[in-house]
Design an enzyme around this catalytic site. Structure first.
Site, short mmCIF file in Angstrom:
data_model
loop_
_atom_site.label_atom_id
_atom_site.label_comp_id
_atom_site.label_asym_id
_atom_site.label_seq_id
_atom_site.Cartn_x
_atom_site.Cartn_y
_atom_site.Cartn_z
N ASP A 301 1.02 -1.03 0.01
CA ASP A 301 0.07 -0.05 0.11
C ASP A 301 1.01 1.05 -0.10
OD1 ASP A 301 -3.33 0.66 1.49
OD2 ASP A 301 -2.23 1.74 0.11
C1 GLC Z 1 -4.34 4.21 -0.53
C2 GLC Z 1 -5.24 2.96 0.02
C3 GLC Z 1 -5.38 2.02 -0.87
C4 GLC Z 1 -5.20 2.52 -2.33
C5 GLC Z 1 -3.88 3.39 -2.44
C6 GLC Z 1 -3.50 4.06 -4.02
O1 GLC Z 1 -3.69 4.67 0.66
O2 GLC Z 1 -4.95 2.33 1.16
O3 GLC Z 1 -6.53 1.24 -0.81
O4 GLC Z 1 -5.45 1.65 -3.21
O5 GLC Z 1 -3.36 4.09 -1.65
O6 GLC Z 1 -4.33 5.01 -3.73
#
Ligand code: GLC
Length: 754
Positions: A301
């Site tokens: 993430d």
């Molecule tokens: C965010 C979220 C994740 C998302 C990623 C890209 O912090 O936790 O679900 O896909 O970053 O935007």
């Protein structure tokens, strides 16, 4: 290395790559979906032999685009460095780059400027639509309509793929029992069985029959794992759960997504039982890749790799990179840790290069499966972008999904459906005129103000006279108490004497979503005060809720005759709500998540354990019952359940039995009922819930019509993660429950002899 040597190497590599593409014409000429995996594996392995260590690490590096940030943008990182890395093959994927023009510009750098011309994966949070926005996932889940949910994901993929995107960070499959956690809006609610079926539908919707089709994109099961069990419902907070909850509640939708063929997983920000998910080798290598046989790749993430330093699990970014890679995180989203440290870790002998090869191989395989090596610009057709996005047909599809997502919570005195003429209606609430909040959170590519408001939907739909008053402000900063009493007085004055008051209350579109945890579940701001003030002068109220999470609506449940849960329904919100309020669509939604009476009851969910003192486990100041149970949802008609039968009183693991019962439409409207089947395993090697959803069927019936509904129960139906740490069924007595919600109507039991 001298420039001359570089040029020679580059020339040789390109020549070899062309040769590689030529030697297997049948695989390139052939329609890609027929390319057997072995051919792709051969191509990946051949390409890998050409790559330097830095280029392999480059595939594992994902940068955020220069236009949107969906997470904290790291300090002192700038576009120039990213462009340089793009041009030198040190980037394998970008996120938050969208639109053919932007994607093509970035793709051209990767394909035409780098030594090997490896195309980029273009990732995006396609959570509930691209430009034409469907209901938030929690709302879609309330439809229990797997076919509609699959079509909704397919529509999102159709539009996003026309905008250059080839990978979505969805479906979010986190099971959640805590509506304080703002990200419940992204998921499928509290039940692992419903969550698993919906995970499958979304993966299939996004990925379609073949990833090489231009209108399909790779999906991503997230967040692996346990993220939604954050203590106190606070986003990113510590997660400490036991084996039985992990395996029997949290894992099933991830396993379902994997079995449905999801191409990627995303790990999670949280620590799980003391080890951050991103650095959790048991989760990502032992379980996901080894035991479950997952052949795709795991993306971290946003910054979750370097966040292991603040978790206290790595002393610096370099150690974070080491731990993340060893634990099976294949791609680094925006932390730059892999780009900055992996090569050195290999050269220092701390990481075997085979682990880099494995990660790069998994990533390259997806690029071949998407057909990106055949045509890196296949998702960059500007004519297709114009033709496919935002069409009337797309709007009709999200309207259909929106209607099916609406849940009728209460309808005393049959105040609904409304007459289409002759009514003098007061429409109250800022959300009634709001054209952005209905889009909900996670709709990055949608245009502001692009939703049909409730007001627009109602006014367009009938000749009734509608008078509007905004009531109170709805401020995202809930500490900014609205001092505007005048709004309440104006609304009260206007409501006097009207035939019907439609009060649209709830949450701003950004009151839920990531980093939007709330400590209360009340109506934000002074909406409750507005509701009570209007009620004093007019009791004929239809309360329409626009919200991204279950709310604690005790007062309303006691006093308000009609309550409609309309979530954040997306672009066609107002039209869907109008069709339901006026009865042209008979509401069929059922809650995918329990609505508590108070925040103090949380976690509260239907599939709880009986404990040793069920009779006395209670509060002194609150009941044990929720406000609305899991699976609750009314209709403008009524359904009766009868004739519950089993084809046999017992069976063993070689056989099965059939449960059947009759549903009848006993009212005056054609309607659709979600018939639900629950089981209870009375005694087992680990304690089992008092009820578990094991099947459901959508049944449409004319007034007076009946239908026999059947479910087959076999040994597989009864499996759970046992004390022996196996997925297995165990002999014993099972109760069977059927009905239109988890407050079931009929029950019987059978014996399973294993
Ligand atoms: C965010 C979220 C994740 C998302 C990623 C890209 O912090 O936790 O679900 O896909 O970053 O935007």
């Amino acid at each position: 290395m001298s420039q001359t040597r570089k040029n020679i190497l580059f020339g040789l590599s390109v020549a070899f790559l062309i040769l590689l593409l030529l030697v297997a014409p049948e695989s390139y000429g052939q329609k890609k979906e027929n390319t057997p995996v072995s051919k792709i594996t051969a191509k990946v392995d051949s390409l890998l032999t050409l790559m330097t260590l830095e280029e392999k690490i480059g595939q594992m590096n994902q940068y955020n685009g220069f236009w949107n940030a969906t997470g904290p943008v790291p300090k002192n990182k700038n576009s120039a460095e990213k462009y340089r890395d793009l041009e030198t093959g040190l980037v394998g994927s970008m996120l938050n780059v969208r639109g053919v023009a932007q994607v093509k510009a970035i793709q051209k750098i990767a394909v035409e400027k780098t030594r090997l011309g490896i195309p980029l994966l273009i990732g995006f949070d396609l959570i509930h639509g691209y430009k034409t926005i469907s209901p938030i996932p929690l709302a879609e889940s309330a439809s229990w309509d797997l076919e509609a949910i699959e079509k909704s994901a397919a529509l999102a993929a159709l539009e996003a793929s026309a905008a250059g995107i080839n990978w979505t960070f969805a479906p979010m499959v986190d099971i959640s029992r805590d509506p304080r956690w703002g990200r419940v809006m992204e998921g499928a609610g509290e039940d692992p069985y419903l969550g698993s079926r919906i995970a499958e539908a979304r993966v299939i919707g996004f990925q379609g029959e073949s990833l090489s089709d231009v209108h399909t994109i790779a999906a991503c099961a997230k967040h692996f794992a346990g993220y939604s069990f954050a203590e106190a419902g606070k986003d990113y907070n510590t997660v400490d759960v036991g084996t039985s909850t992990l395996y029997n509640t949290i894992f099933p939708p991830f396993i379902a997504a994997k079995n449905a063929g999801v191409k990627t997983f995303m790990n999670a920000f949280n620590e799980l039982n003391g080890i951050p998910s991103t650095g959790n080798s048991f989760l990502q290598r032992t379980l996901l890749k080894d035991r479950w046989g997952f052949e795709g790749f795991v993306v971290s993430d946003w910054l979750s790799i370097t966040e292991m330093v603040s978790h206290g699990y790595a002393k610096n970014d370099k150690e974070a990179a080491l731990k993340a890679l060893l634990a099976g995180s294949d791609m680094d989203m925006e932390s730059h840790a892999y780009r900055n440290h992996l090569a050195a870790l290999v050269k220092e002998g701390k990481i075997e290069e085979r682990l880099i090869d494995d990660a790069a191989r998994r990533i390259l395989r997806l690029k071949f499966e998407l057909g990106l090596f055949e045509d890196p610009y296949k998702y960059c057709d500007v004519e297709r972008e114009k033709a496919v996005i935002g069409t009337q047909q797309n709007n009709e599809r999200v309207l259909d999904m929106a209607k099916k997502s609406i849940v009728l919570l209460k309808n005393k005195k049959k105040i609904l459906p409304l007459d289409k003429e002759g009514l003098n209606i007061a429409l109250i609430g800022v959300l009634a005129a709001d054209k952005t909040s209905p889009l909900g959170n996670w709709c990055i590519a949608a245009e502001e103000q692009s939703a049909v408001s409730v007001m627009e939907g109602l006014e367009k739909y009938t000749k009734n006279k509608i008078t509007y008053s905004p009531g109170v402000a709805l401020d995202l900063d809930e500490n900014k108490a609205d001092t505007d009493r005048l709004g309440i007085q104006n609304a009260v004055q206007m409501a006097k004497g009207k035939d019907i008051v439609v009060l649209v209350l709830g949450e701003h579109g950004l009151h839920s979503g990531e980093d939007k945890s709330r400590a209360t579940l009340d109506l934000p701001g002074r909406q409750q005060e507005l509701l009570e003030a209007v009620y004093k002068v007019n009791q004929n109220i239809v309360l329409v809720l626009l919200n991204g999470r279950p709310l604690a609506l005790n007062w309303a449940e006691k006093k308000i005759p009609a309550i409609v849960e309309a979530w954040h329904l997306g672009t066609q919100s107002g039209n869907a709500i109008a069709q339901v309020l006026y009865g042209d669509y008979n509401p069929s939604g059922k809650l995918p998540m329990t609505f508590p009476k108070s925040v103090g009851q949380i976690p509260i969910y239907y599939n709880y354990k009986n404990t040793g003192r069920a009779w006395s486990q209670k509060y002194t100041d609150e009941s044990n019952d929720p406000l609305y149970v899991f699976g609750h949802g009314l209709s403008y008609t009524n359904f009766s359940y009868s004739a519950l039968e089993l084809t046999a009183p017992e069976f063993d693991s070689k056989g099965s039995i059939e449960v059947s019962f009759v549903i009848k439409n006993t009212g005056n409207y054609t309607g659709k009922e979600v018939a639900q089947l629950y089981l209870r395993d009375l005694v087992a090697s680990v304690t089992r819930p008092v009820k578990e959803l094991k099947g459901f069927e959508l049944v449409s019936l004319q007034p007076g019509e009946s239908k026999k509904v059947r479910f087959v129960i076999d040994s597989k139906t009864l499996e759970f993660y046992s004390a022996r740490e196996n997925w297995e069924s165990e002999a014993g007595t099972f109760k069977v429950f059927v009905g239109g919600s988890s407050k079931t109507q009929l029950e019987t039991e059978f014996l399973f002899n294993k």
